[in-house]
Write an enzyme that holds these catalytic residues in place. Sequence first.
Site, mmCIF file in Angstrom:
data_model
loop_
_atom_site.group_PDB
_atom_site.id
_atom_site.type_symbol
_atom_site.label_atom_id
_atom_site.label_comp_id
_atom_site.label_asym_id
_atom_site.label_seq_id
_atom_site.Cartn_x
_atom_site.Cartn_y
_atom_site.Cartn_z
ATOM 1 N N CYS A 23 0.862 -1.183 0.000
ATOM 2 C CA CYS A 23 0.000 0.000 0.000
ATOM 3 C C CYS A 23 0.899 1.234 0.000
ATOM 4 O O CYS A 23 2.088 1.146 -0.338
ATOM 5 C CB CYS A 23 -0.973 -0.019 1.176
ATOM 6 S SG CYS A 23 -0.207 0.003 2.816
ATOM 7 N N ASN A 26 2.261 1.548 4.331
ATOM 8 C CA ASN A 26 2.626 0.279 5.005
ATOM 9 C C ASN A 26 2.384 0.350 6.512
ATOM 10 O O ASN A 26 3.110 -0.262 7.284
ATOM 11 C CB ASN A 26 4.084 -0.124 4.705
ATOM 12 C CG ASN A 26 4.443 -1.545 5.128
ATOM 13 O OD1 ASN A 26 5.543 -1.801 5.602
ATOM 14 N ND2 ASN A 26 3.527 -2.479 4.979
ATOM 15 N N CYS A 28 -1.292 0.740 7.420
ATOM 16 C CA CYS A 28 -2.721 0.402 7.573
ATOM 17 C C CYS A 28 -3.082 -0.832 6.746
ATOM 18 O O CYS A 28 -3.200 -1.939 7.274
ATOM 19 C CB CYS A 28 -3.605 1.592 7.179
ATOM 20 S SG CYS A 28 -3.436 3.033 8.260
ATOM 21 N N ARG A 29 -3.277 -0.654 5.431
ATOM 22 C CA ARG A 29 -3.864 -1.722 4.621
ATOM 23 C C ARG A 29 -2.946 -2.928 4.433
ATOM 24 O O ARG A 29 -3.371 -4.067 4.652
ATOM 25 C CB ARG A 29 -4.294 -1.163 3.247
ATOM 26 C CG ARG A 29 -5.443 -0.193 3.338
ATOM 27 C CD ARG A 29 -5.611 0.577 2.051
ATOM 28 N NE ARG A 29 -4.505 1.507 1.823
ATOM 29 C CZ ARG A 29 -4.327 2.228 0.738
ATOM 30 N NH1 ARG A 29 -5.195 2.126 -0.253
ATOM 31 N NH2 ARG A 29 -3.302 3.064 0.631
ATOM 32 N N SER A 30 -1.697 -2.687 3.988
ATOM 33 C CA SER A 30 -0.856 -3.860 3.658
ATOM 34 C C SER A 30 -0.410 -4.652 4.887
ATOM 35 O O SER A 30 -0.374 -5.889 4.818
ATOM 36 C CB SER A 30 0.323 -3.488 2.754
ATOM 37 O OG SER A 30 1.183 -2.576 3.365
ATOM 38 N N ASP A 141 -8.124 3.730 1.141
ATOM 39 C CA ASP A 141 -7.183 4.189 2.162
ATOM 40 C C ASP A 141 -7.984 4.663 3.390
ATOM 41 O O ASP A 141 -8.782 5.596 3.290
ATOM 42 C CB ASP A 141 -6.370 5.341 1.566
ATOM 43 C CG ASP A 141 -5.278 5.835 2.493
ATOM 44 O OD1 ASP A 141 -5.289 5.477 3.687
ATOM 45 O OD2 ASP A 141 -4.420 6.600 2.021
HETATM 46 P P1 4NP Z 1 -1.818 2.798 4.152
HETATM 47 O O1 4NP Z 1 -2.431 4.162 4.762
HETATM 48 O O2 4NP Z 1 -1.284 3.153 2.767
HETATM 49 O O3 4NP Z 1 -2.979 1.890 4.089
HETATM 50 O O4 4NP Z 1 -0.718 2.380 5.097
HETATM 51 C C1 4NP Z 1 -1.701 5.356 4.830
HETATM 52 C C2 4NP Z 1 -0.852 5.559 5.890
HETATM 53 C C3 4NP Z 1 -0.133 6.751 5.982
HETATM 54 C C4 4NP Z 1 -0.283 7.716 5.016
HETATM 55 C C5 4NP Z 1 -1.128 7.509 3.952
HETATM 56 C C6 4NP Z 1 -1.853 6.316 3.849
HETATM 57 N N1 4NP Z 1 0.434 8.933 5.124
HETATM 58 O O5 4NP Z 1 0.217 9.823 4.290
HETATM 59 O O6 4NP Z 1 1.249 9.089 6.054
#
Ligand code: 4NP
Length: 174
Positions: A23, A26, A28-30, A141
């Site tokens: 994702c 790294n 939340c989702r992945s 997201d």
């Molecule tokens: P992820 O979510 O891609 O599912 O881990 C996010 C976590 C952090 C950020 C964006 C999306 N960020 O902008 O810091």
Amino acid sequence: MIIPSFILPPLPSDGPVKVLFVCLGNICRSPAAEGVMKEIVDSQGNPARWVIDSAGTGNYHIGDLPDPRMRAHARRRGLNLTHRCRQVCLSDFDDFDIIVPMDASNERNLRALAPSPQAEAKIVPMARFFTLATRYDHVPDPYYEGAEGFELVLDLLQDGCQNLFDTVEQTFTH
Ligand code: 4NP
């Protein structure tokens, strides 16, 4: 539900199947996908036949545990997320057989990084494995969302990872 196995890239005939979930952050989702997949493999499969990891296209949170909100929602489903954030790198295309982006932006970034057509063929979006929530063509997201965003991520991943597991296992038994 078995997804047609032609969706998968060529898999090794011996040794473990190596899956990398990707994702943006790294956190939340992945890492949630990694945790969901490991639980499925532990309870239904042979952990020695799988290598499961996750990484982010961004570099904002390297070394961090998953977001506390993602960990809390996962814990309510019995999942303990302990992954440490890392950024995706070129050698991931050598080290993994299936590389699974969560959304179209992750997929574009991976395709741009892929060093060869064979490497690019390892990229299979998570939504290709959805069977229940077919109105979703990506894993949204949750970072700027509320609790429902995190619950949706887990709902989608539990469906998609089960189908990914079933599809890979089916290729071994035929
Ligand atoms: P992820 O979510 O891609 O599912 O881990 C996010 C976590 C952090 C950020 C964006 C999306 N960020 O902008 O810091």
